[in-house]
Design an enzyme around this catalytic site. Sequence first.
Site, short mmCIF file in Angstrom:
data_model
loop_
_atom_site.label_atom_id
_atom_site.label_comp_id
_atom_site.label_asym_id
_atom_site.label_seq_id
_atom_site.Cartn_x
_atom_site.Cartn_y
_atom_site.Cartn_z
N TYR A 20 -12.26 7.31 -2.25
CA TYR A 20 -11.93 7.47 -1.17
C TYR A 20 -10.30 8.75 -1.62
O TYR A 20 -10.80 9.23 -0.10
CB TYR A 20 -11.08 6.18 -0.53
CG TYR A 20 -10.00 5.91 -1.42
CD1 TYR A 20 -8.65 5.70 -0.22
CD2 TYR A 20 -10.18 5.10 -2.09
CE1 TYR A 20 -7.64 5.56 -0.62
CE2 TYR A 20 -8.91 4.79 -2.70
CZ TYR A 20 -7.80 4.35 -1.65
OH TYR A 20 -6.85 4.01 -2.53
N TYR A 63 -1.97 10.97 1.52
CA TYR A 63 -3.04 11.11 0.63
C TYR A 63 -2.59 12.95 0.47
O TYR A 63 -2.89 13.73 -0.99
CB TYR A 63 -4.21 11.07 1.16
CG TYR A 63 -4.71 9.51 1.47
CD1 TYR A 63 -4.53 8.69 0.14
CD2 TYR A 63 -4.17 8.64 2.22
CE1 TYR A 63 -4.32 7.09 0.78
CE2 TYR A 63 -4.21 7.17 2.66
CZ TYR A 63 -4.44 6.49 1.56
OH TYR A 63 -4.37 5.30 2.20
N ASP A 68 0.80 -1.45 0.04
CA ASP A 68 -0.15 0.26 -0.08
C ASP A 68 0.41 1.28 0.01
O ASP A 68 2.14 1.50 -0.85
CB ASP A 68 -1.20 -0.45 1.42
CG ASP A 68 -1.58 0.95 1.38
OD1 ASP A 68 -2.95 0.88 0.42
OD2 ASP A 68 -2.04 1.82 2.13
N HIS A 125 -7.06 -6.83 -0.16
CA HIS A 125 -5.89 -5.64 0.16
C HIS A 125 -4.84 -5.60 0.41
O HIS A 125 -3.73 -6.04 0.59
CB HIS A 125 -6.57 -4.38 0.85
CG HIS A 125 -5.09 -3.78 0.22
ND1 HIS A 125 -4.77 -2.97 -0.68
CD2 HIS A 125 -6.19 -2.07 1.26
CE1 HIS A 125 -3.66 -1.52 -0.19
NE2 HIS A 125 -4.40 -1.21 0.65
#
Length: 324
Positions: free
Chosen positions: A154, A238, A105, A303
């Site tokens: 998201y 992010y 990730d 995931h």
Amino acid sequence: MEGIQHKFINVNGITMHIAEKGEGPLVLFLHGFPELWYSWRHQIVYLADHGYRAVAPDLRGYGQTTGAPVNDHTKFTIHHVVGDIIGLLDSITKEGEKVFVVGHDWGALIAWNLCLFRPDRVKALFNMSVAFMPWNPDGNLVEVVRRQYGDDYYIVRFQKPGEIEAEFAKLMSYETFMKKFLTLRDPGPLYLPKGKGFPHSPPGVPVTLPPWLSEEDIEYYASQIEKAGGITGGLNYYRALPLNWELTSSWRGAKVMVPTKFVAGDLDTAYYMAGADEYVTSGGMKKDVPLLEEVVLLEGVAHFLNQEKPDEINKLLIDFIKKF
């Protein structure tokens, strides 16, 4: 977990918590969102039992790692985070020593950039879930996914400081948040419509944990979110994406020149994000990562594959790194 040592190391202006076990060649594990060193618990024990020194930090803004200004996402750029890793390696390796790097990730994204910026520090790379992302002249990732998926996607929802944190706080506890996130199994785009939480798990409906995840695991994750003061630290990665795009344009067209293996699950939303799966299967990633040795797509796996299928991941990992 038995035999795992915990240490705190001052690196790059922060105090980094690491979990460590074993002796031998060093294998560095980099976790993703919204995780911790603990995500690698199965790999740490396995690698230590097979003659390796396994080290897994809590990344900047997570768990017991302290000192990063969580209210300033501009301090969470890829350069800050890779700088943390270089500082860590300086502290725990001998001069000239190269290490194996394993990422998942956001940890995978960090690992790709570590190899791009400092290939001299990496012996080989085993990355999962998130494919290499070359610098995109069409705009930063937030702009790209907003155009493709809209404002409820998201990554877009994560952009405004404080907004998604407040929304989640109204809807669920940290325990419930972790249960919902870790049990996501839809390979389609992850949408978070305002005020509705996770579409795959409606508010108020109890979450049934899969066999690979225990209530104790959830409690530990939740306790560490509490210790870190919430999920803002992880969300800052992010929020720094547009700034990363500005700061990394010098690496346009640069290639990752480290021996690499890439593994993903066919139920993993991140593997399909913005056409990443086509980039991988069409040979695009092989052009950007010339030393890519193999791509493995696990069937029926989502995931959080290193926790869902630890035995399979452990075997794929050790079969790869023992060649070096």
